[in-house]
Design a protein around this motif. Structure first.
Motif, PDB file in Angstrom:
ATOM      1  N   VAL A 258       9.795  20.606   7.673  1.00  0.00           N
ATOM      2  CA  VAL A 258       9.189  19.545   8.467  1.00  0.00           C
ATOM      3  C   VAL A 258       7.755  19.289   7.990  1.00  0.00           C
ATOM      4  N   SER A 259       7.020  20.354   7.696  1.00  0.00           N
ATOM      5  CA  SER A 259       5.659  20.180   7.179  1.00  0.00           C
ATOM      6  C   SER A 259       5.671  19.410   5.867  1.00  0.00           C
ATOM      7  N   ALA A 260       6.621  19.738   4.996  1.00  0.00           N
ATOM      8  CA  ALA A 260       6.724  19.041   3.719  1.00  0.00           C
ATOM      9  C   ALA A 260       7.061  17.569   3.919  1.00  0.00           C
ATOM     10  N   ALA A 261       7.939  17.269   4.893  1.00  0.00           N
ATOM     11  CA  ALA A 261       8.316  15.877   5.168  1.00  0.00           C
ATOM     12  C   ALA A 261       7.122  15.081   5.688  1.00  0.00           C
ATOM     13  N   ILE A 262       6.349  15.660   6.586  1.00  0.00           N
ATOM     14  CA  ILE A 262       5.171  14.970   7.116  1.00  0.00           C
ATOM     15  C   ILE A 262       4.138  14.760   6.012  1.00  0.00           C
ATOM     16  N   ASP A 263       3.903  15.800   5.214  1.00  0.00           N
ATOM     17  CA  ASP A 263       2.939  15.681   4.121  1.00  0.00           C
ATOM     18  C   ASP A 263       3.377  14.614   3.118  1.00  0.00           C
ATOM     19  N   ARG A 264       4.683  14.545   2.873  1.00  0.00           N
ATOM     20  CA  ARG A 264       5.183  13.540   1.929  1.00  0.00           C
ATOM     21  C   ARG A 264       4.989  12.137   2.478  1.00  0.00           C
ATOM     22  N   TRP A 265       5.194  11.961   3.763  1.00  0.00           N
ATOM     23  CA  TRP A 265       4.967  10.643   4.363  1.00  0.00           C
ATOM     24  C   TRP A 265       3.501  10.246   4.207  1.00  0.00           C
ATOM     25  N   VAL A 266       2.599  11.190   4.430  1.00  0.00           N
ATOM     26  CA  VAL A 266       1.168  10.914   4.258  1.00  0.00           C
ATOM     27  C   VAL A 266       0.870  10.548   2.809  1.00  0.00           C
ATOM     28  N   TRP A 267       1.489  11.253   1.868  1.00  0.00           N
ATOM     29  CA  TRP A 267       1.255  11.003   0.438  1.00  0.00           C
ATOM     30  C   TRP A 267       1.643   9.578   0.079  1.00  0.00           C
ATOM     31  N   TYR A 268       2.801   9.144   0.519  1.00  0.00           N
ATOM     32  CA  TYR A 268       3.227   7.777   0.209  1.00  0.00           C
ATOM     33  C   TYR A 268       2.377   6.749   0.950  1.00  0.00           C
ATOM     34  N   ALA A 269       1.999   7.036   2.193  1.00  0.00           N
ATOM     35  CA  ALA A 269       1.140   6.107   2.938  1.00  0.00           C
ATOM     36  C   ALA A 269      -0.182   5.890   2.205  1.00  0.00           C
ATOM     37  N   GLY A 270      -0.680   6.939   1.583  1.00  0.00           N
ATOM     38  CA  GLY A 270      -1.936   6.832   0.847  1.00  0.00           C
ATOM     39  C   GLY A 270      -1.869   5.943  -0.381  1.00  0.00           C
ATOM     40  N   TRP A 271      -0.657   5.690  -0.871  1.00  0.00           N
ATOM     41  CA  TRP A 271      -0.506   4.853  -2.059  1.00  0.00           C
ATOM     42  C   TRP A 271      -0.521   3.359  -1.734  1.00  0.00           C
ATOM     43  N   ALA A 272      -0.422   2.999  -0.460  1.00  0.00           N
ATOM     44  CA  ALA A 272      -0.254   1.596  -0.086  1.00  0.00           C
ATOM     45  C   ALA A 272      -1.301   0.684  -0.714  1.00  0.00           C
ATOM     46  N   ASP A 273      -2.570   1.085  -0.679  1.00  0.00           N
ATOM     47  CA  ASP A 273      -3.633   0.221  -1.216  1.00  0.00           C
ATOM     48  C   ASP A 273      -4.073   0.626  -2.621  1.00  0.00           C
ATOM     49  N   LYS A 274      -3.233   1.403  -3.305  1.00  0.00           N
ATOM     50  CA  LYS A 274      -3.563   1.827  -4.671  1.00  0.00           C
ATOM     51  C   LYS A 274      -2.518   1.372  -5.687  1.00  0.00           C
ATOM     52  N   ILE A 275      -1.362   0.910  -5.207  1.00  0.00           N
ATOM     53  CA  ILE A 275      -0.274   0.537  -6.110  1.00  0.00           C
ATOM     54  C   ILE A 275      -0.710  -0.576  -7.057  1.00  0.00           C
ATOM     55  N   ALA A 276      -1.348  -1.604  -6.515  1.00  0.00           N
ATOM     56  CA  ALA A 276      -1.731  -2.751  -7.340  1.00  0.00           C
ATOM     57  C   ALA A 276      -2.713  -2.359  -8.439  1.00  0.00           C
ATOM     58  N   GLN A 277      -3.650  -1.455  -8.111  1.00  0.00           N
ATOM     59  CA  GLN A 277      -4.638  -1.043  -9.110  1.00  0.00           C
ATOM     60  C   GLN A 277      -3.991  -0.249 -10.235  1.00  0.00           C
ATOM     61  N   VAL A 278      -2.999   0.570  -9.904  1.00  0.00           N
ATOM     62  CA  VAL A 278      -2.368   1.427 -10.913  1.00  0.00           C
ATOM     63  C   VAL A 278      -1.303   0.675 -11.704  1.00  0.00           C
TER      64      VAL A 278
END
Length: 301
Positions: A117-137
């Motif tokens: 469960v901790s890994a699932a929550i952390d993974r959701w946070v990881w992907y959420a953090g990419w939302a405003d970085k996808i276009a730059q990369v």
């Protein structure tokens, strides 16, 4: 039969039984067929009654996803990231339920379920953090020989059909759902057939978060019944076949053939037994649901 409990006053009462429903357009309807099926724990004990979705429910879910797609894609990338991060906050608040459902469904110890469960929550946070970085990369200003600006940027594909993994009921689910929606796609998800309870709990989290109705639509039921109409639906733009691994009477080839008629983008697990979900986290998962738009603009004089 409802379990008997004892209240604080010492009175015996009947507990309130719960029949888990579908999640379509931000609401929790029963299946239009009225059917349910029984879910058991890894040891064969009764766990819950869950709605058994139908082809009509698939069509309703796709319609809801399409209606929500333009608004979700039109939100700022920063806003999408904040909305998805809110989901992780609520998952953290309900981790006890997730841990119990994962432990019972996947036959894990309490400690192992807590780590998943901790890994699932952390993974959701990881992907959420990419939302405003996808276009730059993934975007670029391209060098051209002429008086033009040439700019490429990633855009969402549209509506994604997602077959959630059969064995990894939460971590695998997050690993295929989060990368689909972070860039502005909406999703129709088929939960694990035998282990749907973590997905149902996630739907309840989504309903109480800031995610707009229709961005994620979750169906429970028989994969062999729901996957073919989802793969063949003309208004679905992409398809993830992770849940075809280990599903009864479901083959990748049939679903790929059904998807080919409308030229869907199809994601197929690299390994026959499915990936190792503890390591399945990458920018490639996000880019699998994007298309590149290139714009030419004159520089002027």
């Amino acid at each position: 039969m409802s379990p008997t409990t004892t209240s604080a006053a010492g009175d015996r009462r009947l507990g309130v039984p719960k029949t888990h429903k579908l999640f379509i357009g931000g609401a929790f309807p029963r299946s239009e067929s009225g059917r349910t099926y029984e879910v058991t724990t890894s040891r064969g004990a009764f766990a819950a009654n869950v709605a058994q979705g139908s082809r009509k429910d698939v069509r309703d879910a796709v319609r809801a996803a399409r209606a929500a797609q333009s608004g979700w894609a039109g939100a700022t990338a920063y806003n999408r990231g904040q909305v998805l991060y809110r989901v992780a906050e609520l998952m953290e608040g309900r981790r006890a339920q997730f841990e119990a459902d994962v432990a019972a469904g996947e036959g894990m110890s309490a400690a192992r379920a807590s780590a998943v469960v901790s890994a699932a929550i952390d993974r959701w946070v990881w992907y959420a953090g990419w939302a405003d970085k996808i276009a730059q990369v993934a975007g670029n200003a391209n060098p051209v020989a002429g008086p033009f600006f040439n700019i490429s940027s990633p855009e969402p594909t549209g509506v994604a059909g997602v077959l959630a993994p059969q064995a990894s009921s939460l971590l695998g689910l997050v690993s295929v759902l989060a990368p689909a929606v972070v860039s502005g796609n909406t999703a129709v998800v088929l939960a694990s057939q035998e282990r749907p309870l973590p997905a149902v709990a996630l739907a309840e989290v989504l309903a109480t978060s800031d995610v707009p109705g229709g961005v994620v639509n979750l169906l429970t039921g028989r994969t062999a019944e729901l996957a073919p109409p989802l793969a063949a639906h003309q208004d679905v733009n992409a398809l993830d076949l992770a849940g075809a691994v280990g599903a009864e009477n479901v083959t990748w080839g049939e679903l790929e053939a059904a998807a080919a008629d409308s030229l869907k983008r199809v994601r197929r697990p690299a390994a026959e037994e499915g990936p190792d979900w503890t390591a399945e986290q990458s920018l490639r998962g996000i880019l699998a649901y994007t298309e590149t738009k290139t714009v030419w603009h004159p520089k002027g004089t």
